[in-house]
Write a protein that holds these residues in place. Structure first.
Motif, short mmCIF file in Angstrom:
data_model
loop_
_atom_site.label_atom_id
_atom_site.label_comp_id
_atom_site.label_asym_id
_atom_site.label_seq_id
_atom_site.Cartn_x
_atom_site.Cartn_y
_atom_site.Cartn_z
N LYS A 71 0.73 -1.16 -0.03
CA LYS A 71 -0.07 -0.07 0.11
C LYS A 71 0.77 1.27 -0.06
CE LYS A 71 -2.03 -1.46 3.85
NZ LYS A 71 -1.06 -2.31 4.12
N THR A 72 1.80 1.41 0.89
CA THR A 72 2.51 2.57 1.17
C THR A 72 3.47 2.95 0.00
OG1 THR A 72 2.50 2.48 3.47
CG2 THR A 72 4.34 3.59 2.59
N LEU A 73 4.06 1.75 -0.49
CA LEU A 73 4.84 1.81 -1.52
C LEU A 73 4.08 2.05 -2.85
CD1 LEU A 73 7.75 1.26 -3.07
CD2 LEU A 73 6.80 -0.78 -3.79
N LEU A 136 -3.70 9.85 3.43
CA LEU A 136 -3.26 9.50 4.70
C LEU A 136 -3.09 7.93 5.19
CD1 LEU A 136 -6.01 11.64 6.37
CD2 LEU A 136 -3.62 12.31 5.96
N ASP A 137 -1.92 7.68 5.47
CA ASP A 137 -1.35 6.45 5.39
C ASP A 137 -1.37 5.85 6.74
OD1 ASP A 137 -0.12 3.83 4.81
OD2 ASP A 137 1.81 4.84 4.33
N GLU A 138 -1.87 4.78 7.11
CA GLU A 138 -1.99 3.94 8.25
C GLU A 138 -3.05 4.93 9.14
OE1 GLU A 138 1.26 1.70 10.10
OE2 GLU A 138 2.55 2.93 9.18
N VAL A 235 5.61 -9.07 2.09
CA VAL A 235 6.71 -8.99 1.34
C VAL A 235 8.00 -8.53 2.05
CG1 VAL A 235 7.75 -7.67 -0.74
CG2 VAL A 235 5.40 -8.11 -0.77
N ARG A 236 7.74 -7.92 3.19
CA ARG A 236 8.77 -7.57 4.11
C ARG A 236 9.45 -8.90 4.40
NH1 ARG A 236 5.19 -4.18 6.62
NH2 ARG A 236 5.57 -2.06 5.93
N ILE A 237 8.66 -10.07 4.78
CA ILE A 237 9.20 -11.27 5.45
C ILE A 237 10.16 -11.91 4.15
CG2 ILE A 237 8.94 -13.44 6.24
CD1 ILE A 237 6.69 -12.29 7.98
MG LIG Z 1 2.50 1.04 4.87
#
Ligand SMILES: [Mg+2]
Ligand SMILES: Nc1ncnc2c1ncn2[C@@H]1O[C@H](COP(=O)(O)OP(=O)(O)OP(=O)(O)O)[C@@H](O)[C@H]1O
Length: 361
Positions: A71-73, A136-138, A235-237
């Protein structure tokens, strides 16, 4: 071996391993690749932005998707893209600026003190009298103290027709919104599905091309499959596993995956509130029906002097915790009907450590 010798030996070992990496920075979670994988759902967001760019008619959007689903990316990437086309497009993360007031001060780049929210809003309206997008993220991390969520009301009622894009990994967040905000914001809900194995493999492959010197062989596919199956496609993991795998040639993929998962889980658990920590603790005794977990949760609340959630709210939290990859919810056949069961996806010791820190026992 004295301290100096040990240090030198360690240095040599790390330098030898670093040769296997081309560019460590691509494994930073904030790294923005030149060309991120385009997921189908993002096209809806791009379409809405182009429509807004052309017509000035705002279409507010709420994007929901689990942790690490991009989402953020994706939105930061679009922010740069549309900025380059001349659009005003702001970004604020509600984890860092967690009240309406702080968000506006951040957007205006001022350290506001002794000024009311209405004055800040008037200033923003004054400096931005044309169309503008505010991301507005998170957004679910807006402080509960900010009960009226004035920022949402302000943005949706503006005569300049601002467009608001909200991002959240909590599917239940919007249901708690005040009716008047709901009716003026009327966001289109877009769900970012968890990445599939081929999508995860694509992302890993392009990161490996940029960041790793050694050949990856079948490893990419194996990491992708594990991440989809055991880590809710976060994806982080996957990226951290790839990084450890490249750096630690002697360690098996399974161990690297567990290490990556543990690192990421510790970060997530650290960010939870006390109520969610207790729900997880109640669910730590293996796979059990949700209603039994709720009973354990209520008992824990008495012990730790916390006001318990209602059953409905508890259920919303279970879905949220699943979206964070911390629990697994399943429908299991009991007698002739189906019951929801839950279990933790990570070692309970991590949780116990945070409970000790928060509750001091
Ligand atoms: Mg995020
Ligand atoms: N489509 C993609 N292409 C390339 N990399 C991606 C893609 N999606 C996610 N990633 C990588 O995965 C990591 C997590 O992505 P991101 O931070 O956008 O997740 P998120 O959905 O915002 O998670 P959270 O709910 O925790 O905020 C980042 O390092 C990002 O670069």
């Amino acid at each position: 071996m004295d301290i100096n010798e040990y240090l030198k030996k360690k240095e040599r070992r790390i330098a030898k391993r670093m040769v296997r990496l081309r560019d460590v920075s691509v494994f930073d979670f904030n790294y923005v690749p030149d060309s991120p994988l385009l997921r189908e759902e993002l096209k809806l967001v791009i379409d809405a932005l182009v429509r807004y760019e052309k017509t000035g008619i705002a279409n507010n959007i709420l994007i929901v998707g689990s942790r690490g689903c991009g989402k953020t990316l994706s939105l930061r990437y679009l922010q740069e893209l549309f900025r380059a086309r001349g659009m005003t497009i702001h970004y604020a993360n509600c984890r860092l600026t967690n009240t309406s007031y702080k968000i506006l001060a951040h957007l205006l780049r001022v350290r506001a003190r002794g000024v009311s929210f209405d004055e800040l809003a008037a200033r923003f309206a004054d400096t931005c009298q044309h169309k503008a997008v505010v991301i507005l993220d998170e957004v679910d991390l807006l402080s509960p103290k900010d009960r009226d969520k004035d920022i949402l009301y302000f943005l949706s009622r503006s005569t300049s027709n601002y467009m608001t894009i909200l991002l959240s990994n909590n599917p239940g967040w919007a249901t708690g919104l005040d009716g008047s905000i709901q009716s003026s914001l009327q966001p289109e809900h877009i769900f970012f599905r968890p990445y599939t194995v081929p999508q995860l493999a694509d992302i890993l492959q392009s990161r490996a091309r940029e960041g790793i010197r050694i050949a990856t062989g079948p490893t990419i596919k194996e990491i992708a499959a594990r991440t989809a199956k055991h880590a809710n496609s976060d994806v982080r993991i996957a990226l951290k596993t790839l990084y450890y795998w490249a750096l630690e040639p002697g360690v098996g993929l399974g161990d690297n995956f567990e290490r990556a998962r543990r690192d990421v889980v510790v970060d997530v658990v650290r960010s939870l509130n006390e109520k969610n920590l207790l729900i997880l603790k109640a669910g730590a005794a293996g796979e059990r029906q949700a209603k039994d977990v709720y009973e354990s949760y209520r008992r824990l609340c008495i012990r730790y002097r916390e006001e318990p959630y209602s059953y409905q709210h508890f259920h919303t939290s279970l879905t949220y915790l699943q979206s964070l990859g911390l629990t697994l919810l399943m429908s299991t056949k009991v007698n002739r009907s189906f019951a929801k069961t839950m279990q933790l996806t990570f070692p309970v010791e991590i949780l116990d450590e945070f409970l000790r820190l928060r509750f001091g026992q």
